[in-house]
Design a protein around this motif. Structure first.
Motif, PDB file in Angstrom:
ATOM      1  N   GLY A 165       0.744  -1.053  -0.207  1.00  0.00           N
ATOM      2  CA  GLY A 165       0.250  -0.069   0.036  1.00  0.00           C
ATOM      3  C   GLY A 165       0.884   1.252  -0.013  1.00  0.00           C
ATOM      4  O   GLY A 165       0.558   2.171  -0.783  1.00  0.00           O
ATOM      5  N   VAL A 166       1.937   1.420   1.083  1.00  0.00           N
ATOM      6  CA  VAL A 166       3.085   2.570   0.969  1.00  0.00           C
ATOM      7  C   VAL A 166       3.592   2.589  -0.495  1.00  0.00           C
ATOM      8  O   VAL A 166       3.638   3.752  -0.929  1.00  0.00           O
ATOM      9  CB  VAL A 166       3.825   2.299   1.946  1.00  0.00           C
ATOM     10  N   VAL A 167       3.924   1.418  -1.261  1.00  0.00           N
ATOM     11  CA  VAL A 167       4.596   1.474  -2.520  1.00  0.00           C
ATOM     12  C   VAL A 167       3.745   2.039  -3.458  1.00  0.00           C
ATOM     13  O   VAL A 167       4.138   3.148  -4.323  1.00  0.00           O
ATOM     14  CB  VAL A 167       5.064   0.169  -2.965  1.00  0.00           C
ATOM     15  N   THR A 168       2.691   1.478  -3.497  1.00  0.00           N
ATOM     16  CA  THR A 168       1.437   1.854  -4.388  1.00  0.00           C
ATOM     17  C   THR A 168       1.082   3.569  -4.504  1.00  0.00           C
ATOM     18  O   THR A 168       1.177   4.213  -5.276  1.00  0.00           O
ATOM     19  CB  THR A 168       0.165   0.943  -4.432  1.00  0.00           C
ATOM     20  N   HIS A 169       1.144   3.782  -3.010  1.00  0.00           N
ATOM     21  CA  HIS A 169       0.608   5.366  -2.917  1.00  0.00           C
ATOM     22  C   HIS A 169       1.638   6.306  -3.702  1.00  0.00           C
ATOM     23  O   HIS A 169       1.605   7.315  -4.131  1.00  0.00           O
ATOM     24  CB  HIS A 169       0.528   5.602  -1.548  1.00  0.00           C
ATOM     25  N   ALA A 170       3.016   5.871  -3.026  1.00  0.00           N
ATOM     26  CA  ALA A 170       4.240   6.373  -3.412  1.00  0.00           C
ATOM     27  C   ALA A 170       4.421   6.613  -5.073  1.00  0.00           C
ATOM     28  O   ALA A 170       4.582   7.744  -5.596  1.00  0.00           O
ATOM     29  CB  ALA A 170       5.461   6.151  -2.860  1.00  0.00           C
ATOM     30  N   VAL A 171       4.111   5.516  -5.797  1.00  0.00           N
ATOM     31  CA  VAL A 171       4.061   5.148  -7.117  1.00  0.00           C
ATOM     32  C   VAL A 171       3.006   6.336  -7.813  1.00  0.00           C
ATOM     33  O   VAL A 171       3.366   6.977  -8.868  1.00  0.00           O
ATOM     34  CB  VAL A 171       4.191   3.825  -7.544  1.00  0.00           C
ATOM     35  N   ARG A 172       1.841   6.040  -7.126  1.00  0.00           N
ATOM     36  CA  ARG A 172       0.876   6.968  -7.921  1.00  0.00           C
ATOM     37  C   ARG A 172       1.104   8.616  -7.854  1.00  0.00           C
ATOM     38  O   ARG A 172       0.891   9.281  -8.781  1.00  0.00           O
ATOM     39  CB  ARG A 172      -0.474   6.715  -7.205  1.00  0.00           C
ATOM     40  N   ILE A 173       1.722   8.897  -6.494  1.00  0.00           N
ATOM     41  CA  ILE A 173       2.088  10.472  -6.650  1.00  0.00           C
ATOM     42  C   ILE A 173       3.252  11.033  -7.491  1.00  0.00           C
ATOM     43  O   ILE A 173       3.203  11.739  -8.198  1.00  0.00           O
ATOM     44  CB  ILE A 173       2.315  10.762  -5.290  1.00  0.00           C
ATOM     45  N   THR A 174       4.128   9.751  -7.694  1.00  0.00           N
ATOM     46  CA  THR A 174       5.412  10.235  -8.415  1.00  0.00           C
ATOM     47  C   THR A 174       4.888  10.238  -9.911  1.00  0.00           C
ATOM     48  O   THR A 174       5.257  11.163 -10.507  1.00  0.00           O
ATOM     49  CB  THR A 174       6.229   9.142  -8.156  1.00  0.00           C
ATOM     50  N   LEU A 221      -2.245  15.607   5.178  1.00  0.00           N
ATOM     51  CA  LEU A 221      -3.400  15.314   4.680  1.00  0.00           C
ATOM     52  C   LEU A 221      -3.568  14.152   3.753  1.00  0.00           C
ATOM     53  O   LEU A 221      -4.306  13.237   3.757  1.00  0.00           O
ATOM     54  CB  LEU A 221      -3.839  16.597   3.825  1.00  0.00           C
ATOM     55  N   VAL A 222      -2.479  14.018   2.791  1.00  0.00           N
ATOM     56  CA  VAL A 222      -2.427  12.975   1.788  1.00  0.00           C
ATOM     57  C   VAL A 222      -2.479  11.609   2.781  1.00  0.00           C
ATOM     58  O   VAL A 222      -3.103  10.672   2.261  1.00  0.00           O
ATOM     59  CB  VAL A 222      -1.343  12.841   1.021  1.00  0.00           C
ATOM     60  N   LEU A 223      -1.491  11.404   3.512  1.00  0.00           N
ATOM     61  CA  LEU A 223      -1.403  10.245   4.580  1.00  0.00           C
ATOM     62  C   LEU A 223      -2.837   9.892   5.299  1.00  0.00           C
ATOM     63  O   LEU A 223      -3.038   8.573   5.151  1.00  0.00           O
ATOM     64  CB  LEU A 223      -0.405  10.348   5.418  1.00  0.00           C
ATOM     65  N   THR A 224      -3.327  10.748   5.572  1.00  0.00           N
ATOM     66  CA  THR A 224      -4.837  10.659   6.369  1.00  0.00           C
ATOM     67  C   THR A 224      -5.659   9.834   5.434  1.00  0.00           C
ATOM     68  O   THR A 224      -6.289   8.871   5.843  1.00  0.00           O
ATOM     69  CB  THR A 224      -5.235  11.709   6.737  1.00  0.00           C
ATOM     70  N   VAL A 225      -5.795  10.468   4.243  1.00  0.00           N
ATOM     71  CA  VAL A 225      -7.009  10.214   3.395  1.00  0.00           C
ATOM     72  C   VAL A 225      -6.613   8.876   2.766  1.00  0.00           C
ATOM     73  O   VAL A 225      -7.233   8.075   2.559  1.00  0.00           O
ATOM     74  CB  VAL A 225      -6.945  11.245   2.081  1.00  0.00           C
ATOM     75  N   ALA A 226      -5.319   8.692   2.221  1.00  0.00           N
ATOM     76  CA  ALA A 226      -4.926   7.539   1.774  1.00  0.00           C
ATOM     77  C   ALA A 226      -5.056   6.410   2.701  1.00  0.00           C
ATOM     78  O   ALA A 226      -5.379   5.242   2.467  1.00  0.00           O
ATOM     79  CB  ALA A 226      -3.336   7.419   1.418  1.00  0.00           C
ATOM     80  N   LEU A 227      -4.697   6.473   4.016  1.00  0.00           N
ATOM     81  CA  LEU A 227      -4.807   5.165   4.887  1.00  0.00           C
ATOM     82  C   LEU A 227      -5.997   5.107   5.234  1.00  0.00           C
ATOM     83  O   LEU A 227      -6.592   3.897   5.711  1.00  0.00           O
ATOM     84  CB  LEU A 227      -4.081   5.622   6.186  1.00  0.00           C
ATOM     85  N   ALA A 228      -7.075   6.025   5.285  1.00  0.00           N
ATOM     86  CA  ALA A 228      -8.561   6.040   5.601  1.00  0.00           C
ATOM     87  C   ALA A 228      -9.295   5.308   4.184  1.00  0.00           C
ATOM     88  O   ALA A 228     -10.421   5.081   4.545  1.00  0.00           O
ATOM     89  CB  ALA A 228      -9.141   7.032   6.009  1.00  0.00           C
TER      90      ALA A 228
END
Length: 281
Positions: A89-98, A267-274
């Motif tokens: 999940g962490v990797v996917t989120h970082a790749v999406r933002i990049t 904000l990004v971390l809060t929304v992504a984790l929820a």
């Protein structure tokens, strides 16, 4: 340790496709030193798997799959990925933002580092006037005028900005992993409650106790709370003047843009984790 690693590799038991397996592999590679990423055969297979996994995401943003794999490689070497409950999940989120900022950088003709800066990313993609078949004044709104009364013009601007803020809020939630249907239903329900209540604080208090709406939207308590705080702001005493206290609806209405919100790491971390189905514990 060397014997155990070789046995696991030869037996093919390192299943990095699962969160637990990826965490174990990342920890092993970290303990083995920086050369492990270059020489370990499992690491090579992991990167090939990442390129395939994020191919669709890379194509969506006009990138090569290996550019997404490179972004995955960068985050896999961080402590946050090794210790995450859901490392994929962490990797996917970082790749999406990049990928988002890689695409913005290509459109703006600048570096990715510059594209991440809010004062740069607010501009539209570069384009040549010769790329248009029609003269500039035929299609650019800056050269168009309409006869409206001041009241009509102000009302139209207010309506447009409110609609734009709602759509941008939905897009923001979707970009960070929320299903499109859940994001739209949640944002529109909160906006309807806000219109009835007349103030963010009143709407927040009503919605906070609205278990029927929570069940109707199929959100658990954590996702529901995060949705309200994200859209309406944290209503705790002393938070009203802060960024977290305003909420993204107000921030969008006062002129902030999606790239600016995406630059807010908390904000990004809060929304992504929820996000529903994010696999959080």
């Amino acid at each position: 340790m060397t014997t155990r690693t070789m046995t696991a590799d030869e037996g093919g038991t390192e299943d990095f496709t699962t969160g637990e397996g990826l965490r174990a592999l990342l920890r092993r590679l970290h303990e083995a030193g920086p050369d492990a990423w270059r020489t370990d055969p499992v690491a090579a297979r992991l990167m090939a798997f990442a390129a395939e996994k994020y191919e669709a995401l890379a194509r969506k943003h006009g990138l090569d799959p290996w550019e997404a794999a490179t972004a995955a490689f960068d985050v896999m070497r961080t402590r946050s990925a090794r210790e995450a409950v859901d490392p994929w999940g962490v990797v996917t989120h970082a790749v999406r933002i990049t990928c988002i900022f890689e695409e913005r950088a290509q459109g703006l003709l600048c570096s990715v580092h510059q594209a991440r800066r809010p004062h740069v990313s607010v501009f539209h993609d570069a384009e040549r006037l010769s790329e248009r078949d029609n003269p500039l004044d035929d299609y650019h709104s800056a050269f168009h005028t309409t006869d409206t009364t001041p009241d009509d013009e102000h009302s139209a601007e207010g309506h447009t900005s409110a609609v734009s803020a709602v759509e941008d809020a939905i897009a923001f939630m979707t970009l960070l992993g929320w299903p499109a249907a859940a994001a739209r239903a949640g944002v529109e329900h909160v906006c309807q409650a806000l219109a009835r209540a007349g103030s963010r604080q009143s709407a927040f208090e009503v919605l906070r106790r609205d278990r029927h709406a929570q069940a109707l939207l199929d959100l658990d308590g954590e996702a529901w709370s995060a949705l309200l705080k994200t859209l309406l702001g944290n209503q705790a005493p002393g938070m009203s003047a802060t960024t977290a206290g305003r909420g993204i609806l107000l921030r969008l209405l006062i002129g902030e843009t999606l790239p600016v919100l995406l630059h807010d790491d908390d904000l990004v971390l809060t929304v992504a984790l929820a996000a529903p189905g994010s696999g959080r514990s």
